[in-house]
Design a protein around this motif. Sequence first.
Motif, short mmCIF file in Angstrom:
data_model
loop_
_atom_site.label_atom_id
_atom_site.label_comp_id
_atom_site.label_asym_id
_atom_site.label_seq_id
_atom_site.Cartn_x
_atom_site.Cartn_y
_atom_site.Cartn_z
N GLN A 1 0.33 38.03 -3.06
CA GLN A 1 -0.59 37.88 -4.17
C GLN A 1 -2.03 37.99 -3.69
N GLY B 1 4.57 31.21 -18.23
CA GLY B 1 4.05 32.57 -18.17
C GLY B 1 2.58 32.64 -18.54
N ILE B 2 2.20 31.91 -19.59
CA ILE B 2 0.80 31.88 -20.03
C ILE B 2 -0.08 31.22 -18.95
N GLU C 1 -0.62 33.61 -15.94
CA GLU C 1 -1.65 34.62 -16.17
C GLU C 1 -3.04 34.02 -15.98
N ALA C 2 -3.23 32.80 -16.46
CA ALA C 2 -4.52 32.12 -16.30
C ALA C 2 -4.80 31.81 -14.84
N ALA D 1 -3.69 33.46 -12.20
CA ALA D 1 -4.02 34.71 -11.51
C ALA D 1 -5.45 35.12 -11.81
N GLU D 2 -5.88 34.96 -13.05
CA GLU D 2 -7.26 35.29 -13.41
C GLU D 2 -8.24 34.38 -12.70
#
Length: 267
Positions: free
Chosen positions: A9, A253-254, A257-258, A260-261
């Motif tokens: 990652q 999942g939500i 994504e946060a 990773a951002e």
Amino acid sequence: MQRPAQTRQMDQLGTAKPPQYPIESVDNALRLLLLLGERSEVRLTEASVYLDVASSTAHRLLSMLQYRGFVRQDPISKAYLPGPALTGVAFAVFARMDIPRVAAPILRQLSDALQETVHIGMLDGTSVRFIAALESPSAVRVVSRLGRTMPAHCTSTGKAMLANFSDEELHKLYPDPNLEQLTQNSVSTLTQLCAELVEVRKSGFATSREESEEGVASVAVAIPARGPDVRLALNASAPSYRLRPSHVRKVAGIIGEAAAELATKLI
């Protein structure tokens, strides 16, 4: 040797296009530093396999990093660990970075999307310290834990970060096989914790259902940070009746994504 998930990652967070004139030795040295950011120690044979180079080449790279203080070698095990220069740079960067300020827009978006309380936690030994939070707009909500420190194994946030340790590292971190319980649902033994962390590694997220506080459930995902020994995770906490087991994977999942951002902002 398979590349650790967090290191893959972190590699992906860099530029997608290689430079016009790449220098392989520099790239390999930097990859070793990323590996040390993911693991507590690296052995020469592991470095050789990981980089797909001869042991002599891996040794020269590690020796140069050791000379500059970026790694140090354990005199007994001969394994290589993060050195003072590496940890010094990492903590200097994080000391100058206002994580709550940087994370505020992402926490707002996440709280709006889930309508629940969200936190960022940092691992501190066997504890998790909550360094940023935003409470749910709902009338019935989990109160912010900002500034609080709790046993890592009793929280989803802590377990998300502990999952990046090997079982050997966990046994060093927890020399006592019996763990403190905050509620009757808390993990009570190191064996139980290790088994649970296997599932966290597979799924990519950790959960806690009334393990830190009665009536509270949470889901957390580790934030792939670039600094060695700096481990962060993002979670959402809700009344347990509202965060049903059937909703956990979607919520994770939500959050993922946060996370990773946010990782792209923490550089």
